[in-house]
Motif scaffolding. Structure first.
Motif, PDB file in Angstrom:
ATOM      1  N   LYS A   9     -19.244 -38.293 -81.254  1.00  0.00           N
ATOM      2  CA  LYS A   9     -19.170 -39.104 -80.034  1.00  0.00           C
ATOM      3  C   LYS A   9     -18.007 -38.665 -79.147  1.00  0.00           C
ATOM      4  CE  LYS A   9     -21.381 -43.327 -81.700  1.00  0.00           C
ATOM      5  NZ  LYS A   9     -21.223 -44.798 -81.925  1.00  0.00           N
ATOM      6  N   ASN A  11     -32.346 -40.480 -72.251  1.00  0.00           N
ATOM      7  CA  ASN A  11     -30.962 -40.736 -72.655  1.00  0.00           C
ATOM      8  C   ASN A  11     -30.039 -40.578 -71.440  1.00  0.00           C
ATOM      9  OD1 ASN A  11     -30.017 -37.913 -72.436  1.00  0.00           O
ATOM     10  ND2 ASN A  11     -31.213 -37.527 -74.289  1.00  0.00           N
ATOM     11  N   LYS A  37     -27.735 -40.453 -81.312  1.00  0.00           N
ATOM     12  CA  LYS A  37     -28.071 -41.810 -80.851  1.00  0.00           C
ATOM     13  C   LYS A  37     -28.757 -42.637 -81.933  1.00  0.00           C
ATOM     14  CE  LYS A  37     -29.998 -42.621 -77.023  1.00  0.00           C
ATOM     15  NZ  LYS A  37     -31.112 -42.552 -76.049  1.00  0.00           N
TER      16      LYS A  37
END
Length: 307
Positions: A159, A188, A264
């Motif tokens: 991340k 996304n 994700k």
């Protein structure tokens, strides 16, 4: 007593020679390998220097040794020669960063899962002959920056890393050149911070057959102020160099979008993604209906299909 002394001296000498041999072997091996940045250093370099990026992953290296993989890009002698010439790049164009896998430092390999680590240890040896093509006087980027999630032991790093990557296209007009079914950023928020996103769709299989037409379209229709992002397998590796030589910033981002999708959903293996062609999830080997996005914005972003 003398026998004891001679025996000890002999053992010490043998141990000393073994140590010298080991050190010499390490130095010789590392001298034969390219000097490669970390993934973080690679992204920092791209952002600071606004450079293009050509990436050598396992698929491109496989092409160099004459293998007929990946199957989505049939064998082409012309493509193989372009890749070979690019591997001999000596840094003459300061506006492009050639990238190879960051696999030559064992400490860095320890960040990877055991399967991925073993894969690259095997391939490090497998392609030993070809590493000599890469200059020892030039520093390369890490081509595995696009593999920021699935290979890592510590998935928590992903991340933070992708947040940094997004700065590459922050507030920029972006042109994505991708396989017809790749659909980067669709579904996304990967490119939500870009000023504008447009697309050129190329074949999902054998994109290299259209490389000249794609290059011609870009040079006739696209501003050199735009940032070009490429996801076309080995074709992207050589097309980014071609476009860089023509004054564009063109970055081969490989599997970045798919890795983002897996991040994700916190995937623990490479799985299919709805609406996208995912070669590594077996989409070449099985019939899977890949749905057409109902996203009107995506449709509006398509400038041309060169199929």
């Amino acid at each position: 007593m003398l026998n004891f002394l001679y025996t000890n001296m002999g053992n010490n000498m043998r141990n000393f020679m073994r140590l010298i041999f080991k050190i010499t072997s390490i130095l010789v091996v590392h001298k034969s390998y390219p000097d490669v940045m970390t993934a973080d250093e690679t992204i920092d370099f791209i952002i600071k220097n606004h450079c293009s990026v050509s990436r050598f992953g396992d698929g491109e290296l496989s092409y160099l040794v004459g293998n007929r993989n990946p199957t989505f890009q049939p064998w082409s002698k012309k493509l193989a020669n372009e890749l070979k010439n690019l591997s001999k790049y000596n840094g003459s164009n300061e506006k492009i960063l050639v990238c190879v896998p960051d696999i030559f430092c064992d400490a860095r390999l320890d960040r990877l899962t055991d399967n991925i680590k073993n894969f690259w240890i095997i391939n490090r040896k497998k392609y030993t002959f070809y590493w000599k093509n890469f200059s020892k006087n030039h520093q390369y980027g890490d081509s595995l920056f696009s593999r920021f999630y699935t290979p890592l032991k510590n998935k928590g790093e992903a991340k933070i890393f992708i947040s940094k990557v997004k700065n590459i296209w922050d507030k920029k007009n972006v042109l994505i050149i991708e396989g017809e079914l790749s659909r980067l950023g669709v579904g996304n928020d990967l490119f939500e911070n870009a000023a504008k996103t447009r697309r050129v769709l190329a074949p999902s299989v054998n994109a290299y057959s259209k490389i000249d037409q794609i290059e011609e379209y870009v040079t006739s229709k696209i501003s050199r102020k735009d940032l070009i992002l490429l996801a076309l397998g080995p074709t992207a590796t050589v097309l980014s160099m071609r476009l860089s030589n023509l004054g564009y910033q063109a970055i081969d981002i490989g599997h970045l979008d798919i890795e983002y999708e897996w991040l994700k959903i916190q995937a623990d293996k490479k799985v299919p993604i709805e609406g996208k062609f995912v070669y590594e999830a077996g989409d070449m080997d099985k019939e899977r209906t890949i749905s057409i996005p109902k996203n009107q914005q995506y449709q509006n972003e398509i400038l041309v299909k060169i199929l």
